[in-house]
Design an enzyme around this catalytic site. Sequence first.
Site, mmCIF file in Angstrom:
data_model
loop_
_atom_site.group_PDB
_atom_site.id
_atom_site.type_symbol
_atom_site.label_atom_id
_atom_site.label_comp_id
_atom_site.label_asym_id
_atom_site.label_seq_id
_atom_site.Cartn_x
_atom_site.Cartn_y
_atom_site.Cartn_z
ATOM 1 N N GLU A 44 -5.363 -31.467 42.571
ATOM 2 C CA GLU A 44 -4.078 -30.936 43.522
ATOM 3 C C GLU A 44 -3.671 -31.667 44.738
ATOM 4 O O GLU A 44 -2.472 -31.930 45.084
ATOM 5 C CB GLU A 44 -4.110 -29.276 43.758
ATOM 6 N N ASP B 178 -7.193 -21.532 35.616
ATOM 7 C CA ASP B 178 -8.633 -20.764 35.740
ATOM 8 C C ASP B 178 -7.977 -19.165 35.536
ATOM 9 O O ASP B 178 -7.822 -18.475 36.206
ATOM 10 C CB ASP B 178 -9.151 -20.752 37.099
ATOM 11 N N ASP C 104 -9.828 -32.936 36.923
ATOM 12 C CA ASP C 104 -9.830 -31.653 37.322
ATOM 13 C C ASP C 104 -9.626 -31.685 38.835
ATOM 14 O O ASP C 104 -9.731 -32.714 39.427
ATOM 15 C CB ASP C 104 -10.790 -30.650 36.937
#
Length: 957
Positions: A542, A616, A539
């Site tokens: 980015e 999310d 996770d």
Amino acid sequence: MTSCVVWFALATLFGPAASVKHENFKTCDQSGFCKRNRLFADTATSLGSSWSSPYTVDPKTVGLRNGQLDAVILKSLSSGGEQVRLPLTISFLESGLARVVVDEEKRRQGNIELRHDSPARKERYNEAADWAIVGGLKLSSAASVKNDAGDGVTRVLYGPDNRFEAVIRHSPFSIDFIRDDQTQVRFNERGLMNMEHWRPKVEREASESESTKVAESEDESTWWEETFGGNTDSKPRGPESVALDISFPGYEHVFGIPEHAGPLSLKETRGGSNKYSEPYRMYNADVFEYIMDSPMTLYGSIPFMQAHKKDSTVGVFWLNAAETWVDVVKTKVSSNPLSLGISGRTDSQTHWFSESGLLDVFVFLGPTPKDITKTYGELTGYSQLPQAFAIAYHQCRWNYITDEDVKDVDRKFDKHSIPYDVIWLDIEYTDGKKYFTWDKLTFSDPIAMHKQLDRHDRKLVAIIDPHIKNEANYHIVDELKGKGLAVKAKDGNIYEGWCWPGSSHWVDCFNPAAIQWWKDLFKYDAWKGTAPNTFIWNDMNEPSVFNGPETTMPKDNLHHGNWEHRDVHNINGMSLINATYQGLIERKKGESRRPFVLTRSFFAGSQRHGAMWTGDNQASWEHLAGSIPMVLNNGIAGFPFAGADVGGFFGNPSKELLTRWYQAGIFYPFFRGHAHIDTRRREPYLAGEPYTRIMTQALRLRYQLLPAWYTAFHEASVNGSPIVRPQYYVFPSDEQGFHMDDQFYVGSTGLLAKPVTKEGAESVEVYIADDETYYDYFDYTIHTGRGAKTLSVPLEKIPLLMQGGHVIPRRDRPRRSSGLMRWDPFTLVVVLDKTGNAEGSLYVDDGESFDYQLGAHIHRRFVVTSAKEMVSEDVGTKGKKTAAYLKTMKNVKVEKIVVVGAPGHWEGKTHVKVVSEGAKAASVRLEFHAAQDGKAAWAVVANPRVAIGSSWKIDFA
């Protein structure tokens, strides 16, 4: 104490409980190169026919050799008659693709000066292909120049039997890509090509007149530095964006360029009705509680676009890893009034611009959607064939708080007879947010936890993020810093930012040494407490940096090889999952298991390494509905192992919403329930009746159809087909279906799903595009004729139809996990078409190892002809492990064959003849059920006594 206060403030500002804050993310006007290129387009458009693109091909430099055309484009500057040389390469590939690459000679040769004594690389970033491309680059020696082109034009014939043509106009530079005597894709039609060349900064005197500045006719305000959110980007190479307009004449619909929370058919971004005001943005970012129906950037980027019209699909792949924006305009072109019977057309005109890097574009001429996805898969890699557990149900929340909590959830799923395969751990399992550790108080015995899960063949997925806590005596960060494996700041020192652990450093997985180090961290003796049933969730890759510009890393940070972060940003997430994937393969010598890795950030090629999810989302009906086009879009863009958090990550869904979301989620290729730490617990067994029962029924349907799902995953892994397929993909001639993104087909099964996404819905409309007969999956109600069909959908009803003409494999015995189904018999559902024919396939392997690559699999095709006979044919690929695998599967049988739409003359028939290889012909019982009350006749061949891996025939005559 000060650092604690700072961390609390940051967590409050950027923590996941916050809604999306648009002020934290740039608009086009706030992104210097986006604003400049839009202004460039506005200027060109305002000048109309008097505008001429300043880019021309030097005809003396043009040459084609062995499938590659080389030339030089000259960019004429407005002042002084100076020209900038831009090397052009057009590669014509055996796959039928054309690749157009434009570079900048001065930068490529290093003949530029960087500001601020920056150690950054001088050339344009040219390594994106090393990450994204794995095949399909062989040049076509058959490509040839057409000699009757005339002056100022070069025509190249290429593609299958040289049926494609590239028409390269020299002045101004443009390219038409032609198939079937029509231009399908056009470069620089509107003259919006723009490569910002290197130039030295001219330091102006404060007293210099304003008129002198205006005379420059270009806005320099963001050339040399750019400030946003309190961070100043030093931009040592100055302006360097690349831009190109790409038109699709006659194509009204364009799809792709995920990830965005909007419709499948991309909206206009300049002009038109129902348009966006901003371009589609691709700049991977951590966006909390993103909004729907928006071109705003999200977590991943695949710069691959398809255009579709009746019976024709084309596409472009913009290979650039920097921040990228895309404008979409749809222009109505009127027909000649003298051309009777010929209507006008709509052209989709797109405008692409990236902050840095090469202009590198692949052109796909189709002509079918399947051709496009197959060729794209050959180029960037097909989707990973995962372990079988990975396509079953995953149970997750932030966070299961102790190992006893995990074991309790596991027991309660069993108590309520609800199947699941995987339970997940978010960040709280670690010792103080230090990855590759366990909290000794709350997860004191992780091995015992793994062993309990393993009793029912279940797995555990643990989160591992790329930010490494900067804390003394933490051996991971000590090694990261000591070995020089972290991302660096612009001054060459190690970069420090803030994320979940507080002060953190980021592993640089562009560095081969960092990849090797990262791989070693997953070994069982390095990360104690893990087991063969441990898998990984990457996770925040980015990367997410809480105190960074736009919640990410500064663009002038430096990666391995001194490439700036701006150059590689959208590949960053893929670099991490690549290392993690390799680490799982190598965690124990002699262990051969397919990895499972979930990623939030992705780029073209990430499909080779695992699954993605849409991030999310919110517990709302709007987000439930919006998840479907998002998953479909990822599928056609080459990354089909996709899903959304069932129930919504933020907020507390109503019981109705949660139930409907499970009924929809069973059709996500990646199927996981997940929730935020502040939400109420929502495991299916907590909902109470009738909701628990209905959600359990939905989960059992997913498990029943796992053989069909696994077959669809296999198909995706060998030819790039989407696992769930939008209407236009299945029916490329049906114009009414091109915009539809709320219903879809599962693989090649003929299963048509239309999830319920509206609160209180009592009915839905399912659109049928063909004249074939469709049957309700559960009760065989018949639906015929093209158009919308209204289906009643009480809460327990899942709208699912079967298209006639298919054979659907499934396993009907309910189990606690998919692993416990391994030796169960199969049911084959034969759904006859109007002529009594049907066809389908089944792919089976051990669901775990790589032995399938050596022939250890079963791949059968089932064919029913005129309702007279059914045969099972071997279409598998033989290898050295085929025989041994077939031996292990010899006792796995076909339990029954259900024939839907059975012909009326079967009534009274009680037996059929079964002939199986290596056995005598046998008479097997047939049970016939007559049609009634709008429901089809159906029949069951009970216990046909045939092995799933053998060849056999059933005679219905």
